[in-house]
Scaffold this motif. Structure first.
Motif, PDB file in Angstrom:
ATOM      1  N   GLY A 117       0.823  -1.206   0.000  1.00 30.31           N
ATOM      2  CA  GLY A 117       0.000   0.000   0.000  1.00 30.31           C
ATOM      3  C   GLY A 117       0.859   1.260   0.000  1.00 30.31           C
ATOM      4  N   PHE A 118       1.951   1.233   0.751  1.00 29.78           N
ATOM      5  CA  PHE A 118       2.878   2.363   0.810  1.00 29.78           C
ATOM      6  C   PHE A 118       3.523   2.592  -0.556  1.00 29.78           C
ATOM      7  CE2 PHE A 118       7.077   4.142   2.288  1.00 29.78           C
ATOM      8  CZ  PHE A 118       6.582   5.330   2.796  1.00 29.78           C
ATOM      9  N   LEU A 119       3.997   1.510  -1.192  1.00 33.43           N
ATOM     10  CA  LEU A 119       4.592   1.637  -2.526  1.00 33.43           C
ATOM     11  C   LEU A 119       3.555   2.138  -3.533  1.00 33.43           C
ATOM     12  CD1 LEU A 119       6.813  -1.578  -2.878  1.00 33.43           C
ATOM     13  CD2 LEU A 119       7.386   0.640  -1.875  1.00 33.43           C
ATOM     14  N   ARG A 120       2.329   1.636  -3.434  1.00 29.64           N
ATOM     15  CA  ARG A 120       1.251   2.070  -4.342  1.00 29.64           C
ATOM     16  C   ARG A 120       0.973   3.554  -4.184  1.00 29.64           C
ATOM     17  NH1 ARG A 120      -1.629  -2.241  -2.905  1.00 29.64           N
ATOM     18  NH2 ARG A 120      -2.916  -1.011  -1.503  1.00 29.64           N
ATOM     19  N   GLU A 121       0.888   4.019  -2.949  1.00 29.10           N
ATOM     20  CA  GLU A 121       0.609   5.443  -2.695  1.00 29.10           C
ATOM     21  C   GLU A 121       1.675   6.319  -3.357  1.00 29.10           C
ATOM     22  OE1 GLU A 121      -1.674   7.225  -0.767  1.00 29.10           O
ATOM     23  OE2 GLU A 121      -2.773   5.621   0.214  1.00 29.10           O
ATOM     24  N   ILE A 122       2.945   5.955  -3.163  1.00 32.93           N
ATOM     25  CA  ILE A 122       4.037   6.739  -3.747  1.00 32.93           C
ATOM     26  C   ILE A 122       3.998   6.645  -5.269  1.00 32.93           C
ATOM     27  CG2 ILE A 122       6.553   6.920  -3.957  1.00 32.93           C
ATOM     28  CD1 ILE A 122       6.657   5.936  -0.987  1.00 32.93           C
ATOM     29  N   GLY A 123       3.865   5.436  -5.796  1.00 29.39           N
ATOM     30  CA  GLY A 123       3.841   5.240  -7.245  1.00 29.39           C
ATOM     31  C   GLY A 123       2.693   5.960  -7.926  1.00 29.39           C
ATOM     32  N   ARG A 124       1.521   5.905  -7.320  1.00 26.74           N
ATOM     33  CA  ARG A 124       0.367   6.594  -7.898  1.00 26.74           C
ATOM     34  C   ARG A 124       0.562   8.107  -7.868  1.00 26.74           C
ATOM     35  NH1 ARG A 124      -4.428   3.036  -5.063  1.00 26.74           N
ATOM     36  NH2 ARG A 124      -4.461   1.359  -6.629  1.00 26.74           N
ATOM     37  N   ARG A 125       1.081   8.627  -6.764  1.00 25.46           N
ATOM     38  CA  ARG A 125       1.281  10.070  -6.642  1.00 25.46           C
ATOM     39  C   ARG A 125       2.253  10.578  -7.699  1.00 25.46           C
ATOM     40  NH1 ARG A 125       0.426  14.373  -2.795  1.00 25.46           N
ATOM     41  NH2 ARG A 125      -1.339  13.060  -2.252  1.00 25.46           N
ATOM     42  N   LEU A 126       3.311   9.779  -7.955  1.00 28.31           N
ATOM     43  CA  LEU A 126       4.337  10.202  -8.902  1.00 28.31           C
ATOM     44  C   LEU A 126       4.087   9.731 -10.326  1.00 28.31           C
ATOM     45  CD1 LEU A 126       7.511   9.512  -6.724  1.00 28.31           C
ATOM     46  CD2 LEU A 126       6.225  11.653  -6.979  1.00 28.31           C
ATOM     47  N   GLY A 127       3.239   8.715 -10.482  1.00 23.78           N
ATOM     48  CA  GLY A 127       3.037   8.129 -11.806  1.00 23.78           C
ATOM     49  C   GLY A 127       4.291   7.430 -12.301  1.00 23.78           C
ATOM     50  N   LYS A 128       5.040   6.858 -11.347  1.00 18.31           N
ATOM     51  CA  LYS A 128       6.319   6.212 -11.671  1.00 18.31           C
ATOM     52  C   LYS A 128       6.443   4.891 -10.924  1.00 18.31           C
ATOM     53  CE  LYS A 128       8.677  10.506 -12.634  1.00 18.31           C
ATOM     54  NZ  LYS A 128       9.881  11.281 -12.538  1.00 18.31           N
ATOM     55  N   PRO A 129       7.299   3.984 -11.434  1.00 19.78           N
ATOM     56  CA  PRO A 129       7.528   2.741 -10.717  1.00 19.78           C
ATOM     57  C   PRO A 129       8.281   2.983  -9.410  1.00 19.78           C
ATOM     58  CG  PRO A 129       9.001   2.890 -12.603  1.00 19.78           C
ATOM     59  CD  PRO A 129       8.064   4.067 -12.678  1.00 19.78           C
ATOM     60  N   VAL A 130       8.011   2.128  -8.436  1.00 19.91           N
ATOM     61  CA  VAL A 130       8.724   2.125  -7.161  1.00 19.91           C
ATOM     62  C   VAL A 130       9.284   0.711  -7.021  1.00 19.91           C
ATOM     63  CG1 VAL A 130       8.582   2.543  -4.678  1.00 19.91           C
ATOM     64  CG2 VAL A 130       7.047   3.770  -6.230  1.00 19.91           C
ATOM     65  N   LEU A 131      10.605   0.580  -7.002  1.00 19.86           N
ATOM     66  CA  LEU A 131      11.274  -0.717  -7.113  1.00 19.86           C
ATOM     67  C   LEU A 131      11.994  -1.103  -5.828  1.00 19.86           C
ATOM     68  CD1 LEU A 131      12.866   0.061 -10.582  1.00 19.86           C
ATOM     69  CD2 LEU A 131      10.699  -1.130 -10.150  1.00 19.86           C
ATOM     70  N   MET A 132      11.995  -2.400  -5.519  1.00 17.46           N
ATOM     71  CA  MET A 132      12.739  -2.905  -4.355  1.00 17.46           C
ATOM     72  C   MET A 132      13.829  -3.858  -4.823  1.00 17.46           C
ATOM     73  SD  MET A 132      11.477  -4.943  -0.932  1.00 17.46           S
ATOM     74  CE  MET A 132      11.795  -6.661  -1.366  1.00 17.46           C
ATOM     75  N   ASP A 133      15.082  -3.476  -4.505  1.00 21.71           N
ATOM     76  CA  ASP A 133      16.249  -4.305  -4.801  1.00 21.71           C
ATOM     77  C   ASP A 133      16.717  -4.962  -3.512  1.00 21.71           C
ATOM     78  OD1 ASP A 133      16.464  -3.207  -7.475  1.00 21.71           O
ATOM     79  OD2 ASP A 133      17.445  -1.461  -6.599  1.00 21.71           O
ATOM     80  N   PRO A 134      17.210  -6.204  -3.583  1.00 21.76           N
ATOM     81  CA  PRO A 134      17.806  -6.798  -2.379  1.00 21.76           C
ATOM     82  C   PRO A 134      18.981  -5.941  -1.906  1.00 21.76           C
ATOM     83  CG  PRO A 134      17.507  -8.457  -4.090  1.00 21.76           C
ATOM     84  CD  PRO A 134      17.225  -7.118  -4.712  1.00 21.76           C
ATOM     85  N   GLU A 135      19.256  -5.974  -0.616  1.00 26.54           N
ATOM     86  CA  GLU A 135      20.373  -5.220  -0.051  1.00 26.54           C
ATOM     87  C   GLU A 135      21.663  -5.592  -0.772  1.00 26.54           C
ATOM     88  OE1 GLU A 135      22.342  -4.255   4.313  1.00 26.54           O
ATOM     89  OE2 GLU A 135      20.969  -5.936   4.127  1.00 26.54           O
ATOM     90  N   GLY A 136      22.376  -4.572  -1.262  1.00 25.57           N
ATOM     91  CA  GLY A 136      23.645  -4.806  -1.932  1.00 25.57           C
ATOM     92  C   GLY A 136      23.530  -5.286  -3.365  1.00 25.57           C
ATOM     93  N   ASP A 137      22.331  -5.329  -3.921  1.00 26.88           N
ATOM     94  CA  ASP A 137      22.141  -5.794  -5.303  1.00 26.88           C
ATOM     95  C   ASP A 137      21.357  -4.741  -6.084  1.00 26.88           C
ATOM     96  OD1 ASP A 137      22.422  -7.465  -7.458  1.00 26.88           O
ATOM     97  OD2 ASP A 137      20.889  -8.896  -6.832  1.00 26.88           O
ATOM     98  N   TYR A 138      21.829  -3.497  -6.013  1.00 28.70           N
ATOM     99  CA  TYR A 138      21.163  -2.356  -6.635  1.00 28.70           C
ATOM    100  C   TYR A 138      21.013  -2.583  -8.143  1.00 28.70           C
ATOM    101  CZ  TYR A 138      19.997   2.521  -7.524  1.00 28.70           C
ATOM    102  OH  TYR A 138      19.350   3.671  -7.895  1.00 28.70           O
ATOM    103  N   GLY A 139      19.829  -2.265  -8.653  1.00 32.32           N
ATOM    104  CA  GLY A 139      19.575  -2.390 -10.081  1.00 32.32           C
ATOM    105  C   GLY A 139      18.965  -3.715 -10.485  1.00 32.32           C
ATOM    106  N   HIS A 140      18.663  -4.572  -9.511  1.00 25.47           N
ATOM    107  CA  HIS A 140      18.053  -5.876  -9.793  1.00 25.47           C
ATOM    108  C   HIS A 140      16.787  -6.040  -8.946  1.00 25.47           C
ATOM    109  CE1 HIS A 140      22.345  -6.421 -10.879  1.00 25.47           C
ATOM    110  NE2 HIS A 140      21.773  -6.931 -11.960  1.00 25.47           N
TER     111      HIS A 140
END
Length: 161
Positions: A117-140
């Motif tokens: 829900g938190f990611l959805r709120e941010i993504g909807r407000r910005l109209g952009k994807p909100v992505l989660m990468d594993p710790e230390g694996d930025y960009g995946h």
């Protein structure tokens, strides 16, 4: 209906496998996007605390935080969308909104629903994807808010244990 089911994604929330502090980010951001997030926090009434170094201060405008000198004290915004779920936004760069969450706080379907829900709120407000990468694996990213689907979706295959 839940965006994701705990049984399908629990491996991505295992601190022993993926680290306890995954990186959550909104790429291709702007100062205006940062301000939209600050405005969202205020509009939703989420508990928050802004600080520079160890000093707690009123939440400033995004432009003033992001225009501080590179050697200034580290600025962060702690946001609690609900009690016991903390997101820490770091003002490193205006081009990427990034924040950390603690996987130990996101165990089980109820907490997963809060996080989605938190990611959805941010993504909807910005109209952009909100992505989660594993710790230390930025960009995946393993999951994230998909703008077209208007929900949080898997972006990687779950591990079979």
């Amino acid at each position: 209906m839940a965006d994701l089911l705990w049984d399908d994604v629990s491996c991505f929330f295992d601190p022993d496998l993926f680290g306890s502090l995954p990186d959550v980010r909104v790429p291709d951001a702007s100062v205006e996007d940062w301000q939209a997030v600050l405005d969202l926090v205020e509009a939703r009434g989420w508990k928050c605390q802004y600080s520079e170094g160890g000093t707690v201060l009123p939440v400033p405008r995004a432009e003033s935080v992001l225009s501080r000198p590179a050697d200034a004290e580290c600025a962060d915004l702690r946001v609690w969308p609900v009690a016991d779920v903390l997101a820490i936004f770091r003002f490193h760069d205006h081009e990427v909104i990034d924040f950390d969450v603690d996987l130990w706080e996101l165990q089980g379907q109820e907490r997963l629903d809060v996080f989605c829900g938190f990611l959805r709120e941010i993504g909807r407000r910005l109209g952009k994807p909100v992505l989660m990468d594993p710790e230390g694996d930025y960009g995946h990213p393993v999951l994230g808010f998909d703008v077209e689907a208007d929900r949080v979706v898997l972006l990687a295959e779950p591990l079979v244990t």
